[in-house]
Design a protein around this motif. Structure first.
Motif, PDB file in Angstrom:
ATOM      1  N   ASP A   1      -3.975  60.872 -11.020  1.00 57.95           N
ATOM      2  CA  ASP A   1      -3.890  61.521  -9.712  1.00 57.95           C
ATOM      3  C   ASP A   1      -5.127  62.347  -9.377  1.00 57.95           C
ATOM      4  OD1 ASP A   1      -3.563  63.600 -11.503  1.00 57.95           O
ATOM      5  OD2 ASP A   1      -1.776  64.434 -10.525  1.00 57.95           O
ATOM      6  N   THR A   2      -6.134  62.351 -10.270  1.00 57.24           N
ATOM      7  CA  THR A   2      -7.362  63.125 -10.046  1.00 57.24           C
ATOM      8  C   THR A   2      -8.573  62.260 -10.363  1.00 57.24           C
ATOM      9  OG1 THR A   2      -6.295  65.238 -10.580  1.00 57.24           O
ATOM     10  CG2 THR A   2      -8.691  65.155 -10.746  1.00 57.24           C
TER      11      THR A   2
ATOM     12  N   ARG B   1      -9.209  62.068  -4.852  1.00 63.02           N
ATOM     13  CA  ARG B   1      -7.908  62.665  -5.139  1.00 63.02           C
ATOM     14  C   ARG B   1      -8.054  63.798  -6.151  1.00 63.02           C
ATOM     15  NH1 ARG B   1      -5.302  59.012  -8.022  1.00 63.02           N
ATOM     16  NH2 ARG B   1      -7.141  57.690  -8.125  1.00 63.02           N
ATOM     17  N   GLU B   2      -7.310  64.862  -5.897  1.00 64.09           N
ATOM     18  CA  GLU B   2      -7.241  65.982  -6.839  1.00 64.09           C
ATOM     19  C   GLU B   2      -5.779  66.393  -6.947  1.00 64.09           C
ATOM     20  OE1 GLU B   2     -10.143  69.496  -7.052  1.00 64.09           O
ATOM     21  OE2 GLU B   2      -8.315  70.406  -6.228  1.00 64.09           O
TER      22      GLU B   2
ATOM     23  N   GLY C   1      -3.284  64.637  -6.947  1.00 59.38           N
ATOM     24  CA  GLY C   1      -2.483  63.866  -6.020  1.00 59.38           C
ATOM     25  C   GLY C   1      -2.756  64.146  -4.561  1.00 59.38           C
ATOM     26  N   LEU C   2      -3.489  65.192  -4.246  1.00 55.69           N
ATOM     27  CA  LEU C   2      -3.890  65.478  -2.875  1.00 55.69           C
ATOM     28  C   LEU C   2      -5.196  64.755  -2.567  1.00 55.69           C
ATOM     29  CD1 LEU C   2      -3.108  69.305  -2.742  1.00 55.69           C
ATOM     30  CD2 LEU C   2      -1.953  67.526  -1.403  1.00 55.69           C
ATOM     31  N   ARG C   3      -5.369  64.403  -1.315  1.00 63.32           N
ATOM     32  CA  ARG C   3      -6.581  63.695  -0.894  1.00 63.32           C
ATOM     33  C   ARG C   3      -7.486  64.667  -0.136  1.00 63.32           C
ATOM     34  NH1 ARG C   3      -5.543  58.785   2.476  1.00 63.32           N
ATOM     35  NH2 ARG C   3      -7.321  57.823   1.427  1.00 63.32           N
TER      36      ARG C   3
ATOM     37  N   ASN D   1      -8.507  67.089   6.251  1.00 58.51           N
ATOM     38  CA  ASN D   1      -7.882  67.018   4.938  1.00 58.51           C
ATOM     39  C   ASN D   1      -6.361  67.097   5.048  1.00 58.51           C
ATOM     40  OD1 ASN D   1     -10.146  66.638   3.276  1.00 58.51           O
ATOM     41  ND2 ASN D   1     -10.570  68.831   3.181  1.00 58.51           N
TER      42      ASN D   1
ATOM     43  N   ASN E   1      -3.105  63.757   4.139  1.00 60.59           N
ATOM     44  CA  ASN E   1      -2.009  63.899   3.192  1.00 60.59           C
ATOM     45  C   ASN E   1      -0.661  63.808   3.895  1.00 60.59           C
ATOM     46  OD1 ASN E   1      -3.251  64.801   0.373  1.00 60.59           O
ATOM     47  ND2 ASN E   1      -4.465  65.745   1.998  1.00 60.59           N
TER      48      ASN E   1
END
Length: 404
Positions: free
Chosen positions: A107-108, A197-198, A200-202, A273, A277
């Motif tokens: 996810d990262t 991705r970090e 799971g966030l984009r 951003n 998401n």
């Protein structure tokens, strides 16, 4: 990696240093300043490999020589003699990569691969953003080894785009070699920001013209902590830049988030951003962007918050600005406390290397004590594991969490 071809016919550049510098090198400090050199056998060229000998004429260290910088030698290796060749560099790269093994899941895909001197790659940073690598250089000494360097990265990361970023002070030397800040060294130029991705966030990263290498990867651990604290809270993210803390707070269940920054460009990036998401918690959080000077806004706003993040840019870029920066950090904390509800959490962060941990934490704690409000210190934090800091000058990031 060999030294400059023009130097191959000359004797190896040999340096002898003052006793204090010799001790510092033995204990792992990666820089040798001009004033610490007491003897050298000849003038050196930029990027040449120079050897430091101790008082018993024994090998002590080897590094990149830079005649145009007050940091004359950036150390590559200390201890027993080593042959700095292509095999050594390949192994050196694998050592840095191994330090990151297991740190991130699928996810990262945005993180630091090489962190300069602390990974024994002096004056060089390599960051990953999805399918893009960003190479940032802080010393012109690397240009003497340009082909070896880029061939090594191409061999190790054959399917990844490579973008060059340059510190301002070395851009003239780079231009003389036909290199410029933002050059795409390998692969096709990105059509706009790179999305990575970090946790799971984009997020988007402007790898061509953005600050640092395109994003503030070093605050990842603090962003994760804010996510854990955000549920049900009204959040203020001051100096929000592209909304990293804001997004984590939203996913953590914040009721509302205000992203506050003086830059319209940064706030527009934060809005994009959020749009990237589709997480239900992100979508249900009320996000508002406010363009204003943070110092002024904190003194005039009547809004109330349950979680406030103060993450300003460096307030002391040189030693002469240190005392002024400490006062500015204290002022920010005091003004933020005026807007913080009982039970609220204040996160104060600093990325000013010239302000020590002790000075920064003391300034924030003193503000808390003078406020007359009861509080408890939840935690302090420093560098993320992919941003190791092995010597004093590299330790810039610190943060403190207080609940009132």
């Amino acid at each position: 990696m060999n030294s400059l071809s023009s130097s191959r016919s000359q004797a190896r550049l040999r340096l002898r240093v003052r006793p204090a510098a010799e001790s510092h090198l033995r204990h792992g400090h990666p820089w040798l300043y001009e004033g610490s050199i007491r003897e050298q056998n000849r003038p050196g060229e930029s990027g040449e490999l120079a050897v430091v000998f101790d008082r018993q004429d024994r090998f002590l260290a080897i590094g990149l020589y830079d005649p145009d910088s007050p940091i004359r030698l950036r150390v590559l290796h200390v201890g027993k003699p080593q042959n700095i060749d292509a095999a050594w560099w390949a192994e050196h790269l694998e050592t840095a990569l191994a330090r990151r093994a297991g740190l991130f899941g699928e996810d990262t895909d945005g993180y630091r691969l090489i962190n300069g001197e602390s990974d024994r790659w002096p004056g060089l940073v390599l960051d990953r953003y999805a399918d893009t690598l960003v190479l940032k250089l802080y010393t012109a000494a690397w240009f003497a080894h340009w082909d070896t360097l880029t061939d090594l990265f191409a061999s190790r990361f054959p399917d990844m785009r490579l973008v060059l970023r340059l510190s301002r002070n070395i851009q003239p030397a780079a231009a003389a070699r036909g290199l410029h800040d933002g050059d795409v060294l390998r692969g096709t130029a990105p059509q706009g920001p790179v999305v990575f991705r970090e946790s799971g966030l984009r997020f988007e990263a402007d790898v061509i013209r953005g600050q640092k290498t395109g994003f503030f990867l070093d605050q990842r651990e603090n962003r994760r902590q804010i996510e854990q604290l955000a549920r049900g809270r009204r959040v203020l993210n001051a100096f929000s830049f592209s909304g990293g803390f804001s997004l984590y707070a939203a996913r953590g269940g914040a009721r509302s988030v205000v992203s506050l920054d003086i830059s319209a460009h940064a706030l527009a990036s934060a809005e994009r951003n959020f749009a990237l998401n589709a997480d239900p918690d992100v979508a249900s959080c009320t996000h508002r962007s406010v363009q204003a000077d943070v110092f002024e806004w904190l003194t005039t706003s009547r809004d109330r918050f349950d979680l406030i993040i103060l993450d300003p840019p460096s307030l002391a870029k040189r030693e002469s600005e240190r005392a002024q920066a400490v006062r500015a950090y204290a002022r920010l904390a005091a003004d933020a406390l005026r807007l913080l509800e009982p039970g609220g959490v204040l996160l104060c962060a600093s990325c000013s290397a010239h302000v020590s941990d002790e000075e920064f934490f003391a300034a924030v704690r003193e503000v808390a004590q003078r406020s007359g409000r009861s509080f408890k210190e939840l935690r302090t934090a420093h560098h993320a594991p992919d941003h190791p800091a092995s010597f004093a000058e590299a330790r810039y990031l610190k943060a403190i969490y207080l609940q009132f």
